[in-house]
Design an enzyme around this catalytic site. Structure first.
Site, short mmCIF file in Angstrom:
data_model
loop_
_atom_site.label_atom_id
_atom_site.label_comp_id
_atom_site.label_asym_id
_atom_site.label_seq_id
_atom_site.Cartn_x
_atom_site.Cartn_y
_atom_site.Cartn_z
N HIS A 190 0.87 -1.17 0.00
CA HIS A 190 0.00 0.00 0.00
C HIS A 190 0.91 1.22 0.00
CE1 HIS A 190 -3.69 2.28 1.01
NE2 HIS A 190 -2.80 3.14 1.45
N CYS A 191 0.79 2.04 -1.00
CA CYS A 191 1.70 3.16 -1.15
C CYS A 191 1.04 4.46 -0.68
CB CYS A 191 2.12 3.30 -2.61
SG CYS A 191 3.34 4.59 -2.88
#
Lengths: 464, 142
Positions: A190-191
């Site tokens: 998850h960025c």
């Protein structure tokens, strides 16, 4: 913040709506006459815009910062450096810069706004069926039924874990993101910089984004250095040059600090693409040989070129969540959440329906009309397993950290590892949350094979 | 005729549902198990069922096929910064339409007369092939 309850799905309760807690659906279902689209009742933590065409994670994280930095740096470059360089060198400098800038922004927006490969949650019927299968497989002994399944892929044993939130066995390479509360296929990470998960459907956009951003940053860095050098040759040295063009210094600073992390990240992801790995698998060490066992990545094609082609140029499957599809009128969303009500489906006048609509309406109407096979009442002595079933644990979700504690840009692996340990500690505080790990005391005794000895795969949020 | 059968089915009560799960032994490609579920033994022919599932598997394999065409599509998309997907339908989407048509055909010709209904897996997130079993009334005689 919603409360999460874990209960075994009772088939008898499926037909009634009394057992559920009140729904949190916006705009009362009974009142709204217009047809609603499925994105409006999507159970995950996502935001939708443009009537479901655009989606992103719940917290946009530092996406505005990312966009701001790119715009500011590029704006300063075009305004202050380009005129000088066009005079002295060539007009292609702003052209190349412009092309790179446009490419960067477009791939960034596509990474942020595309569905990463979210798997829709299992419908109640399916979930009951799976639970029944799990029951049947382990009921011979007092050993509690396993919540993992082992399968062989290319002669490699792969464990499929059961997702308590989505009520299904996760396909291989799928992981549940705790930020977005969704299972994502080929989950990479998850960025926060992009404000979305990176998964099967948007990994190539993400890769294109970081590679083009490295080119853009290096390009701007090089041009600014050239600019300052040329300027300082003509007049009274470097100090005068800096005074003439202070914006260049700002760009220099931004680019200098970004370049290490972005280049490092691009290099890391190039390695991942070439070996057909995900960040998640690499950091957990899923396929590295441990304890002397020979375990290789079962998904690799053992050829760098093939791996690259497959990961970057393979077919993109369409979004499975059908955001813009319409819900049948007067029907509730048929996903298993702790606060879903299941009102009866009113049968509509179907005289005018075509075959397809009929088939669809039949498929959707069977939820309520189905009389599920009643489960055999458990007369076995109370075991850990049945205790588990009757305990419903109400937990409140953890305070989501606004961003990961680590600086997002550090992609070098030693730092990755220390950051992931920080992430582990954070998620360890919330041991009761069933969707994170099955490690709270009643569970640990009976589900010890399930303790994720290789680290949590959902609480983990790699830093970039 | 087929429409009438389906309308009749609609009035019938659902007895149960069978879920055909995914088969991950070949990796992450979309493939469903061809094992014949016990609940359908009294209702239909094993051969027919296996043929349906096998055809579905073949169609999904075609959608996900890695070859010159898909690479070309991917490279072209990359060069246009993926904006080409705004106007063009991908190969995968085209095959999904084919699959939807196939399932509809199978329902009309084979499953509905037996009191069964196949649900397109895409509506279940490609997790399962859901087969709804309707009450065994003499549907054909109405």
């Amino acid at each position: 913040m919603k409360n999460c309850e874990y209960q075994q799905i009772d088939p008898r309760a499926l037909g009634t709506s009394n057992t559920r807690t009140s729904t949190t659906l916006p705009c009362g279902r009974k009142n709204s006459q217009r047809l609603r689209r499925k994105w409006e009742v999507f159970p995950g933590n996502n935001r939708f815009y443009c009537d479901g065409r655009v989606m992103m994670g719940r917290q946009c994280g530092v996406l505005p910062l990312t966009i701001g930095l790119i715009f500011i740096t590029s704006g300063l470059f075009f305004t202050f450096d380009c005129p000088f360089l066009v005079d002295r060198l060539t007009v292609f400098i702003p052209v190349i810069g412009g092309v790179l800038f446009v490419f960067v922004i477009m791939t960034l927006l596509q990474t942020s706004f595309t569905d990463p490969g979210i798997l829709p949650r299992a419908l109640p019927d399916e979930a009951v069926d799976i639970e029944r299968q799990i029951d049947n497989s382990g009921s011979a002994s007092y050993r509690p039924p396993p919540r993992t399944k082992e399968i062989l892929i290319n002669d490699q044993v792969v464990k499929l874990k059961y997702c308590f939130t989505c009520k299904m066995f996760r396909p291989p390479r799928t992981s549940h993101c705790s930020m977005c509360d969704n299972c994502v296929e080929r989950f990479d990470h998850h960025c926060p910089w992009v404000g979305n998960c990176v998964g099967k459907r948007n990994y190539r956009f993400f890769y294109a984004f970081i590679v083009s951003l490295s080119f853009l940053t290096s390009f701007i860095f090089g041009c600014v250095i050239t600019h300052l050098t040329l300027r300082s040759q003509g007049v009274n040295g470097i100090i005068q040059a800096i005074q003439d063009s202070p914006a260049s210094v700002a760009e220099l600073v931004i680019c200098f600090f970004s370049i290490w992390s972005i280049l490092g990240l691009s290099g890391f992801h190039t390695y991942l693409v070439a070996s057909n790995l995900t960040t998640n698998e690499d950091i957990k060490g899923s396929w590295s040989s441990k304890r002397g066992e020979e375990s290789g990545n079962p998904y690799t094609y053992n050829n760098i070129f093939t791996n690259c082609c497959v990961v970057l140029c393979g077919p993109i499957p369409p979004s499975l969540i059908d955001r813009r599809g319409f819900l049948p009128p007067d029907d509730a969303p048929q996903t298993v959440t702790s606060d879903t009500e299941l009102p009866p489906f009113m049968s509509k006048n179907d005289a005018n329906m075509g075959t397809k609509e009929l088939l669809q309406s039949m498929a959707l109407s069977t939820v309520i009309q189905s009389t599920c096979t009643p489960g055999t009442p458990k007369t076995a002595p109370v075991t850990q397993e049945s205790l588990l079933r009757t305990v419903s644990i109400t937990v409140s979700p953890p305070n989501r950290p606004p961003s990961t504690g680590c600086s997002g840009h550090q992609a070098q692996r030693p730092i990755d590892v220390s950051c992931s340990q920080k992430g582990n500690k954070r998620s360890a505080h919330h041991t009761h949350k069933p969707m994170l790990r099955v490690s709270s005391p009643p569970y640990s005794l009976s589900h010890s094979p399930l303790i994720l000895s290789d680290g949590p795969d959902m609480g983990f949020i790699p830093l970039n | 005729m087929a429409l009438k059968i389906l309308q009749d089915l609609r009035q019938a009560a659902v007895t149960s549902k069978v879920f055909v799960q995914r088969d991950y032994t070949s990796g992450t490609i979309c493939k469903f198990q061809t094992k014949f579920p016990a609940e359908l033994e009294s209702r239909m022919d094993k051969q027919q069922f296996e043929e349906t599932i096998q055809t579905l598997n073949n169609l999904y394999a075609e959608a996900e096929k890695l070859g010159g065409r898909s690479y070309l599509e991917g490279c072209l998309a990359c060069l246009t910064a993926y904006t080409i997907f705004l106007c063009m339908e991908t190969h995968y989407e085209k095959v999904l339409k084919k699959i939807a048509k196939y399932i509809q055909e199978q329902n009309e010709k084979i499953y509905a007369p037996l009191g069964l209904l196949l649900t397109d897996p895409i509506e279940r997130g490609l997790r399962v092939v859901e087969i709804t079993i309707f009450e065994d009334r003499s549907i054909g005689s109405r």
